[in-house]
Structure formats: structure tokens, C-alpha cells
Design a protein around this motif. Structure first.
Motif, PDB file in Angstrom:
ATOM      1  N   ILE A  48      -6.205   8.410   4.219  1.00 44.23           N
ATOM      2  CA  ILE A  48      -5.237   8.638   5.068  1.00 44.23           C
ATOM      3  C   ILE A  48      -4.719   7.281   5.696  1.00 44.23           C
ATOM      4  O   ILE A  48      -3.494   6.971   5.433  1.00 44.23           O
ATOM      5  N   ALA A  49      -5.697   6.422   5.966  1.00 43.43           N
ATOM      6  CA  ALA A  49      -5.300   5.091   6.461  1.00 43.43           C
ATOM      7  C   ALA A  49      -4.740   4.453   5.357  1.00 43.43           C
ATOM      8  O   ALA A  49      -3.477   3.404   5.406  1.00 43.43           O
ATOM      9  N   PHE A  50      -5.170   4.420   4.260  1.00 40.59           N
ATOM     10  CA  PHE A  50      -4.833   3.605   2.957  1.00 40.59           C
ATOM     11  C   PHE A  50      -3.155   3.893   2.688  1.00 40.59           C
ATOM     12  O   PHE A  50      -2.396   3.161   2.434  1.00 40.59           O
ATOM     13  N   GLY A  51      -3.180   5.365   2.672  1.00 39.38           N
ATOM     14  CA  GLY A  51      -1.580   5.832   2.433  1.00 39.38           C
ATOM     15  C   GLY A  51      -0.738   5.406   3.357  1.00 39.38           C
ATOM     16  O   GLY A  51       0.612   4.932   3.084  1.00 39.38           O
ATOM     17  N   ILE A  52      -1.223   5.190   4.644  1.00 42.62           N
ATOM     18  CA  ILE A  52      -0.081   4.861   5.679  1.00 42.62           C
ATOM     19  C   ILE A  52       0.201   3.394   5.606  1.00 42.62           C
ATOM     20  O   ILE A  52       1.354   3.148   5.434  1.00 42.62           O
ATOM     21  N   LEU A  53      -0.726   2.660   5.308  1.00 42.21           N
ATOM     22  CA  LEU A  53      -0.616   1.102   5.329  1.00 42.21           C
ATOM     23  C   LEU A  53       0.261   0.699   4.095  1.00 42.21           C
ATOM     24  O   LEU A  53       1.050  -0.129   4.017  1.00 42.21           O
ATOM     25  N   VAL A  54      -0.131   1.496   2.834  1.00 45.67           N
ATOM     26  CA  VAL A  54       0.420   1.067   1.608  1.00 45.67           C
ATOM     27  C   VAL A  54       2.174   1.612   1.741  1.00 45.67           C
ATOM     28  O   VAL A  54       2.944   1.038   1.296  1.00 45.67           O
ATOM     29  N   PHE A  55       2.454   2.724   2.574  1.00 40.89           N
ATOM     30  CA  PHE A  55       3.684   3.137   2.867  1.00 40.89           C
ATOM     31  C   PHE A  55       4.668   2.368   3.528  1.00 40.89           C
ATOM     32  O   PHE A  55       5.728   1.880   3.192  1.00 40.89           O
ATOM     33  N   PHE A  56       4.042   1.723   4.382  1.00 36.32           N
ATOM     34  CA  PHE A  56       4.454   0.706   5.503  1.00 36.32           C
ATOM     35  C   PHE A  56       4.748  -0.580   4.406  1.00 36.32           C
ATOM     36  O   PHE A  56       5.533  -1.449   4.774  1.00 36.32           O
ATOM     37  N   GLY A 128      -1.596  -2.953  15.153  1.00 33.46           N
ATOM     38  CA  GLY A 128      -1.791  -4.032  14.621  1.00 33.46           C
ATOM     39  C   GLY A 128      -1.790  -4.067  13.257  1.00 33.46           C
ATOM     40  O   GLY A 128      -1.124  -4.858  12.615  1.00 33.46           O
ATOM     41  N   ALA A 129      -2.515  -3.111  12.541  1.00 33.27           N
ATOM     42  CA  ALA A 129      -2.782  -3.114  11.008  1.00 33.27           C
ATOM     43  C   ALA A 129      -1.336  -2.873  10.393  1.00 33.27           C
ATOM     44  O   ALA A 129      -0.949  -3.283   9.229  1.00 33.27           O
ATOM     45  N   ILE A 130      -0.625  -1.950  11.068  1.00 35.62           N
ATOM     46  CA  ILE A 130       0.764  -1.574  10.422  1.00 35.62           C
ATOM     47  C   ILE A 130       1.506  -2.896  10.627  1.00 35.62           C
ATOM     48  O   ILE A 130       2.192  -2.922   9.674  1.00 35.62           O
ATOM     49  N   THR A 131       1.916  -3.471  11.766  1.00 41.55           N
ATOM     50  CA  THR A 131       2.727  -4.590  11.929  1.00 41.55           C
ATOM     51  C   THR A 131       2.264  -5.803  10.863  1.00 41.55           C
ATOM     52  O   THR A 131       3.006  -6.390  10.266  1.00 41.55           O
ATOM     53  N   ALA A 132       0.997  -5.920  10.795  1.00 40.14           N
ATOM     54  CA  ALA A 132       0.263  -6.864   9.862  1.00 40.14           C
ATOM     55  C   ALA A 132       0.813  -6.557   8.488  1.00 40.14           C
ATOM     56  O   ALA A 132       1.454  -7.566   7.783  1.00 40.14           O
ATOM     57  N   THR A 133       0.707  -5.302   7.996  1.00 44.27           N
ATOM     58  CA  THR A 133       1.130  -4.919   6.384  1.00 44.27           C
ATOM     59  C   THR A 133       2.438  -5.188   6.654  1.00 44.27           C
ATOM     60  O   THR A 133       3.007  -5.893   5.533  1.00 44.27           O
ATOM     61  N   ILE A 134       3.224  -4.661   7.496  1.00 43.76           N
ATOM     62  CA  ILE A 134       5.135  -5.137   7.293  1.00 43.76           C
ATOM     63  C   ILE A 134       5.391  -6.495   7.160  1.00 43.76           C
ATOM     64  O   ILE A 134       6.091  -6.995   6.593  1.00 43.76           O
ATOM     65  N   LEU A 135       4.657  -7.332   8.049  1.00 44.01           N
ATOM     66  CA  LEU A 135       4.986  -8.804   8.087  1.00 44.01           C
ATOM     67  C   LEU A 135       4.483  -9.340   6.760  1.00 44.01           C
ATOM     68  O   LEU A 135       4.989 -10.162   6.382  1.00 44.01           O
ATOM     69  N   LEU A 136       3.239  -9.024   6.204  1.00 43.05           N
ATOM     70  CA  LEU A 136       2.914  -9.493   5.192  1.00 43.05           C
ATOM     71  C   LEU A 136       3.543  -9.038   3.769  1.00 43.05           C
ATOM     72  O   LEU A 136       3.869  -9.906   3.037  1.00 43.05           O
ATOM     73  N   LEU A 153      -5.301  -5.559  -1.558  1.00 44.34           N
ATOM     74  CA  LEU A 153      -5.893  -6.047  -0.259  1.00 44.34           C
ATOM     75  C   LEU A 153      -6.219  -5.102   0.680  1.00 44.34           C
ATOM     76  O   LEU A 153      -7.100  -5.120   1.412  1.00 44.34           O
ATOM     77  N   ILE A 154      -5.190  -4.176   0.751  1.00 45.54           N
ATOM     78  CA  ILE A 154      -5.276  -3.036   1.464  1.00 45.54           C
ATOM     79  C   ILE A 154      -6.316  -2.059   1.235  1.00 45.54           C
ATOM     80  O   ILE A 154      -7.121  -1.678   2.119  1.00 45.54           O
ATOM     81  N   GLY A 155      -6.384  -1.808   0.107  1.00 45.68           N
ATOM     82  CA  GLY A 155      -7.629  -1.096  -0.459  1.00 45.68           C
ATOM     83  C   GLY A 155      -8.938  -1.700  -0.273  1.00 45.68           C
ATOM     84  O   GLY A 155      -9.754  -1.202   0.118  1.00 45.68           O
ATOM     85  N   VAL A 156      -9.014  -3.238  -0.160  1.00 45.69           N
ATOM     86  CA  VAL A 156     -10.174  -3.859   0.038  1.00 45.69           C
ATOM     87  C   VAL A 156     -10.420  -3.758   1.271  1.00 45.69           C
ATOM     88  O   VAL A 156     -11.785  -3.388   1.839  1.00 45.69           O
ATOM     89  N   GLY A 157      -9.708  -3.733   2.258  1.00 47.97           N
ATOM     90  CA  GLY A 157      -9.811  -3.670   3.796  1.00 47.97           C
ATOM     91  C   GLY A 157     -10.183  -2.334   3.965  1.00 47.97           C
ATOM     92  O   GLY A 157     -11.205  -2.096   4.943  1.00 47.97           O
ATOM     93  N   VAL A 158      -9.608  -1.196   3.707  1.00 47.68           N
ATOM     94  CA  VAL A 158      -9.961   0.146   3.841  1.00 47.68           C
ATOM     95  C   VAL A 158     -11.444   0.463   2.997  1.00 47.68           C
ATOM     96  O   VAL A 158     -12.036   1.245   3.915  1.00 47.68           O
ATOM     97  N   ALA A 159     -11.647  -0.124   2.059  1.00 46.80           N
ATOM     98  CA  ALA A 159     -12.918   0.314   1.472  1.00 46.80           C
ATOM     99  C   ALA A 159     -13.932  -0.431   2.207  1.00 46.80           C
ATOM    100  O   ALA A 159     -15.268   0.249   2.467  1.00 46.80           O
ATOM    101  N   THR A 160     -13.808  -1.585   2.765  1.00 47.92           N
ATOM    102  CA  THR A 160     -14.649  -2.240   3.745  1.00 47.92           C
ATOM    103  C   THR A 160     -14.877  -1.449   4.919  1.00 47.92           C
ATOM    104  O   THR A 160     -16.209  -1.305   5.183  1.00 47.92           O
ATOM    105  N   CYS A 161     -13.992  -0.703   5.342  1.00 54.03           N
ATOM    106  CA  CYS A 161     -14.132   0.227   6.514  1.00 54.03           C
ATOM    107  C   CYS A 161     -15.078   1.367   6.179  1.00 54.03           C
ATOM    108  O   CYS A 161     -15.949   1.700   6.856  1.00 54.03           O
ATOM    109  N   PHE A 162     -14.682   1.929   4.874  1.00 56.03           N
ATOM    110  CA  PHE A 162     -15.505   3.015   4.402  1.00 56.03           C
ATOM    111  C   PHE A 162     -16.920   2.816   4.090  1.00 56.03           C
ATOM    112  O   PHE A 162     -17.810   3.515   4.370  1.00 56.03           O
ATOM    113  N   ALA A 163     -17.118   1.539   3.590  1.00 54.65           N
ATOM    114  CA  ALA A 163     -18.541   1.061   3.327  1.00 54.65           C
ATOM    115  C   ALA A 163     -19.401   0.957   4.571  1.00 54.65           C
ATOM    116  O   ALA A 163     -20.738   1.299   4.713  1.00 54.65           O
ATOM    117  N   LEU A 164     -18.859   0.377   5.429  1.00 51.95           N
ATOM    118  CA  LEU A 164     -19.471   0.120   6.808  1.00 51.95           C
ATOM    119  C   LEU A 164     -19.707   1.443   7.592  1.00 51.95           C
ATOM    120  O   LEU A 164     -20.662   1.764   8.295  1.00 51.95           O
TER     121      LEU A 164
END
Length: 211
Positions: A48-56, A128-136, A153-164
Motif C-alpha cells: 500500500i505504501a509503495f503504491g501511494i508513493l509511486v502515485f505521488f 514527510g515521505a509523500i512530500t519528499a517523493t514529490i520533491l524528488l 528507490l521507492i521500492g528499495v526504501g519500502v523493501a527495507t521497511c518490510f525486511a525490518l
């Protein structure tokens, strides 16, 4: 350069997603669940988080056009927002705010939808994550390779969350209370520097426009 963009984007996303900081909260919202249930919650929240961040990330420019907001103005406002998040992290206010959100969600929903709320929104794909994604995304300048890199990179960040999340119990024991505090403050300092850079970039873009 692509390398500079990738390195900046990766650090920004990891800091704003704050995977290590989410581990104690993940443990809290999944208390009483078995390993299979925790794994399911972690996977669903990550998707869900990956989909939202990719959308933005992909639709950031369209969103600007619809709202009539210029990218320099959004960079300045977004940078200020990221700086406030960094301030909360350094002074340990962000953890308290997240924990309050978790407590409300547990009370009202009895952990039925913790994957969507509060894990995916607003803890992972938060302001914060949504704002950073739009800015990037604004820095890609419609270059497909840069945009694809951002999505990866969004996938890498979300995958890091998932792994932890999967290793939540072991990570919490390894870091301990002191480790979590030190890591949160260090990430906050890094985010503060990135936030100031966003503001500076926005101001520098406005100066030629006003002249």
C-alpha cells in the motif's frame, strides 16, 4: 548527474520512511499476532505504501498543474515540513506522535486494518515521505531514466521497511532503547540538512523568475 540524484534520493527516502524507527511501532500494533499474521500485515502495508508513493512520484507534476502550485514554492514549503519532521526526530517528538496514532488505531479498529492504517498511512507513506517523493520527482525533469530510478528507490526504501518488519523482534533487541534514540537523532540531523537544501533550491529557482 544520475549518481548524485540516486544517492540523494535514497538517503532522503530512507530518512523520511524511517524503517528502524517504525520497528517498535510495528511490534506494538501487531502485538498478539503470530508470525504468519505479522508477515501478512507487513507485506500488505508495504504494498500500500509503495503504491501511494509511486502515485505521488509519477503524478506529482499533474498534481501541481491541477492545484496551480509552482515547483519552487512546493520545494520551499516541503523543505520546511521536512525540517519540522527532522526537529521532531532530534528531540524525540516524532516517536511520541506516532505512538499516539497507534494507540488510537488499536482502540478504534482492534487491529483489523493495521496494514492500511496506521502502518501504511500515515506511518510509512506519511506527509514527510509523500512530500519528499514529490520533491524528488520534480528533480527528474521528465527524464525517464531518473523517474524509473526514483520508482526503484521507492521500492528499495519500502523493501527495507518490510525486511525490518520481518526481523522486528531481533532488531528491537539488538538496538535497545539507547540504540533507537541515537539512530533517530542521527537520521533527524541528516534530514534537517536535506530539508534546508530543498528550501535553498526553491529560493534559487524563484530569484531568476522574480528578476
Amino acid at each position: 548527474m544520475l549518481f548524485d540524484f540516486v544517492s540523494t534520493a535514497l538517503v532522503t527516502l530512507l530518512v523520511t520512511l524511517d524503517p528502524a524507527g517504525l520497528v517498535p511501532i510495528f511490534i506494538s500494533v501487531t502485538r498478539g499476532m503470530n508470525s504468519a499474521e505479522r508477515r501478512q500485515v507487513a507485506l500488505r502495508a508495504s504494498l500500500i505504501a509503495f503504491g501511494i508513493l509511486v502515485f505521488f512520484g509519477v503524478g506529482g507534476d499533474l498534481l501541481f498543474d491541477l492545484l496551480g502550485v509552482g515547483l519552487p514554492a512546493f520545494r520551499i514549503s516541503g523543505g520546511l515540513l521536512l525540517f519540522w519532521i527532522a526537529f521532531e526526530m532530534v528531540f524525540e517528538r516524532r516517536t511520541d506522535r506516532k505512538q499516539n496514532t497507534v494507540d488510537v488505531a488499536i482502540t478504534e479498529d482492534h487491529i483489523r486494518n493495521v496494514a492500511a492504517f496506521p502502518l501504511a498511512i500515515p506511518l510509512m507513506a506519511g506527509p514527510g515521505a509523500i512530500t519528499a517523493t514529490i520533491l524528488l520527482a520534480g528533480r527528474t525533469h521528465e527524464r525517464p531514466l531518473y523517474l524509473i530510478s526514483l520508482i526503484l528507490l521507492i521500492g528499495v526504501g519500502v523493501a527495507t521497511c518490510f525486511a525490518l518488519f520481518l526481523a522486528a523482534d531481533r532488531v528491537a533487541r539488538f538496538l535497545g532503547a539507547t540504540g533507537n534514540v541515537v539512530l533517530s537523532r542521527l537520521l533527524g540531523l541528516i534530514l534537517a540538512g536535506l530539508a534546508v537544501q530543498f528550501v535553498v533550491d526553491g529560493i534559487l529557482e524563484l530569484i531568476p523568475a522574480s528578476g
